[in-house]
Design a protein around this motif. Structure first.
Motif, PDB file in Angstrom:
ATOM      1  N   THR A 165       0.840  -1.207   0.000  1.00 35.33           N
ATOM      2  CA  THR A 165       0.000   0.000   0.000  1.00 35.33           C
ATOM      3  C   THR A 165       0.875   1.257   0.000  1.00 35.33           C
ATOM      4  OG1 THR A 165      -1.633  -1.235   1.271  1.00 35.33           O
ATOM      5  CG2 THR A 165      -1.963   1.135   1.124  1.00 35.33           C
ATOM      6  N   PHE A 166       1.842   1.304   0.922  1.00 33.51           N
ATOM      7  CA  PHE A 166       2.707   2.495   0.991  1.00 33.51           C
ATOM      8  C   PHE A 166       3.489   2.666  -0.318  1.00 33.51           C
ATOM      9  CE2 PHE A 166       2.532   2.225   5.819  1.00 33.51           C
ATOM     10  CZ  PHE A 166       1.862   3.420   5.964  1.00 33.51           C
ATOM     11  N   HIS A 167       3.943   1.538  -0.883  1.00 36.02           N
ATOM     12  CA  HIS A 167       4.681   1.648  -2.151  1.00 36.02           C
ATOM     13  C   HIS A 167       3.762   2.221  -3.240  1.00 36.02           C
ATOM     14  CE1 HIS A 167       7.139   0.876  -5.584  1.00 36.02           C
ATOM     15  NE2 HIS A 167       6.264   0.018  -6.085  1.00 36.02           N
ATOM     16  N   ALA A 168       2.532   1.726  -3.298  1.00 35.28           N
ATOM     17  CA  ALA A 168       1.594   2.206  -4.321  1.00 35.28           C
ATOM     18  C   ALA A 168       1.339   3.707  -4.169  1.00 35.28           C
ATOM     19  CB  ALA A 168       0.278   1.435  -4.237  1.00 35.28           C
ATOM     20  N   LEU A 169       1.310   4.182  -2.930  1.00 29.04           N
ATOM     21  CA  LEU A 169       0.984   5.590  -2.677  1.00 29.04           C
ATOM     22  C   LEU A 169       2.181   6.528  -2.857  1.00 29.04           C
ATOM     23  CD1 LEU A 169      -1.285   5.172   0.495  1.00 29.04           C
ATOM     24  CD2 LEU A 169      -2.010   5.462  -1.882  1.00 29.04           C
ATOM     25  N   ASP A 221       3.846   7.337  -5.330  1.00 27.73           N
ATOM     26  CA  ASP A 221       4.000   7.930  -6.665  1.00 27.73           C
ATOM     27  C   ASP A 221       2.826   8.869  -6.983  1.00 27.73           C
ATOM     28  OD1 ASP A 221       5.468   7.313  -9.521  1.00 27.73           O
ATOM     29  OD2 ASP A 221       3.332   7.788  -9.720  1.00 27.73           O
ATOM     30  N   PRO A 222       3.122  10.104  -7.434  1.00 27.42           N
ATOM     31  CA  PRO A 222       2.041  11.082  -7.655  1.00 27.42           C
ATOM     32  C   PRO A 222       1.049  10.665  -8.743  1.00 27.42           C
ATOM     33  CG  PRO A 222       4.158  11.943  -8.422  1.00 27.42           C
ATOM     34  CD  PRO A 222       4.448  10.673  -7.698  1.00 27.42           C
ATOM     35  N   THR A 223       1.530   9.945  -9.774  1.00 33.31           N
ATOM     36  CA  THR A 223       0.612   9.472 -10.828  1.00 33.31           C
ATOM     37  C   THR A 223      -0.404   8.495 -10.226  1.00 33.31           C
ATOM     38  OG1 THR A 223       2.341   9.674 -12.483  1.00 33.31           O
ATOM     39  CG2 THR A 223       0.483   8.261 -13.045  1.00 33.31           C
ATOM     40  N   ARG A 224       0.089   7.590  -9.397  1.00 34.44           N
ATOM     41  CA  ARG A 224      -0.822   6.595  -8.811  1.00 34.44           C
ATOM     42  C   ARG A 224      -1.808   7.256  -7.849  1.00 34.44           C
ATOM     43  NH1 ARG A 224       3.995   3.151  -9.156  1.00 34.44           N
ATOM     44  NH2 ARG A 224       4.569   3.524  -6.992  1.00 34.44           N
ATOM     45  N   ARG A 225      -1.332   8.264  -7.093  1.00 33.26           N
ATOM     46  CA  ARG A 225      -2.258   8.972  -6.189  1.00 33.26           C
ATOM     47  C   ARG A 225      -3.314   9.722  -7.015  1.00 33.26           C
ATOM     48  NH1 ARG A 225       2.565  10.345  -3.438  1.00 33.26           N
ATOM     49  NH2 ARG A 225       2.359  12.550  -3.964  1.00 33.26           N
TER      50      ARG A 225
END
Lengths: 123, 123
Positions: free
Chosen positions: A12-16, A18-22
């Motif tokens: 979860t933290f890794h996914a968050l 990155d600004p594109t993913r957010r």
């Protein structure tokens, strides 16, 4: 079980991170989107956008449903509630900072004039 | 300004995406520690632990103070409060899930016997 939860938090933290993913999550919070729609606002190839979506899926933040030739993506906020639970332990630390700030401000404030008939605020 | 805040969130989420770094933060929440003390619980070289600490520092989660030959590390929870602010927008999504669950449970619950003299709970 604990191992699994740790790995979930890692993802979860890794996914968050990155600004594109957010931005994609924010977009999905408004409405479900196809992969193409999710990729459209970004200056990147569909393959690059697809990679980002896969990271979000691995974290359980995005659910993908295949409808004929379209892949429909939806937000699943559950992993975010686990982040909030993890954060809760640390809340005391920024609350303490606020308490200290408040105490400092109170020390700087002028003492209110004392009134003999009313009970004064204890300091 | 916005760019800076985005980069800050990137760094914070990246720092939190590793279980060793989260364990270090937890350790620092109890007491300040030297780099050696922070590294001690982990089966890794001091160099590897030091790398993790640098990631935490870059995110502003750890402040390092040099006291003679010792580097003392302290927790700074401020970036975590920014994560909480970011999460707040999504809170409605897991609250909605809970509302739906509650409604389903209520539908399954037996209807309480009606009492003519008392005001019934509106459903």
């Amino acid at each position: 079980m604990v191992e699994q939860r740790l790995a979930q938090l890692d993802n979860t933290f890794h996914a968050l991170s990155d600004p594109t993913r957010r931005a994609m999550l924010r977009n999905l919070s408004v409405h479900e989107r196809s992969v193409g729609e999710l990729a459209a606002p970004f200056r990147m190839s569909l393959a690059a956008a697809s990679k980002h979506i896969k990271v979000l899926e691995r974290a359980g933040l995005v659910r993908r449903e295949v409808k004929g030739r379209t892949h429909v993506c939806r937000l699943d906020a559950k992993p975010l509630s686990e982040v909030k639970d993890w954060l809760q332990y640390y809340e005391r630390f920024w609350s303490e900072r606020l308490d200290v700030l408040e105490a400092l401000l109170r020390e700087d404030a002028p003492t209110p004039p004392s009134s003999p008939r009313k009970k004064g605020r204890s300091r």
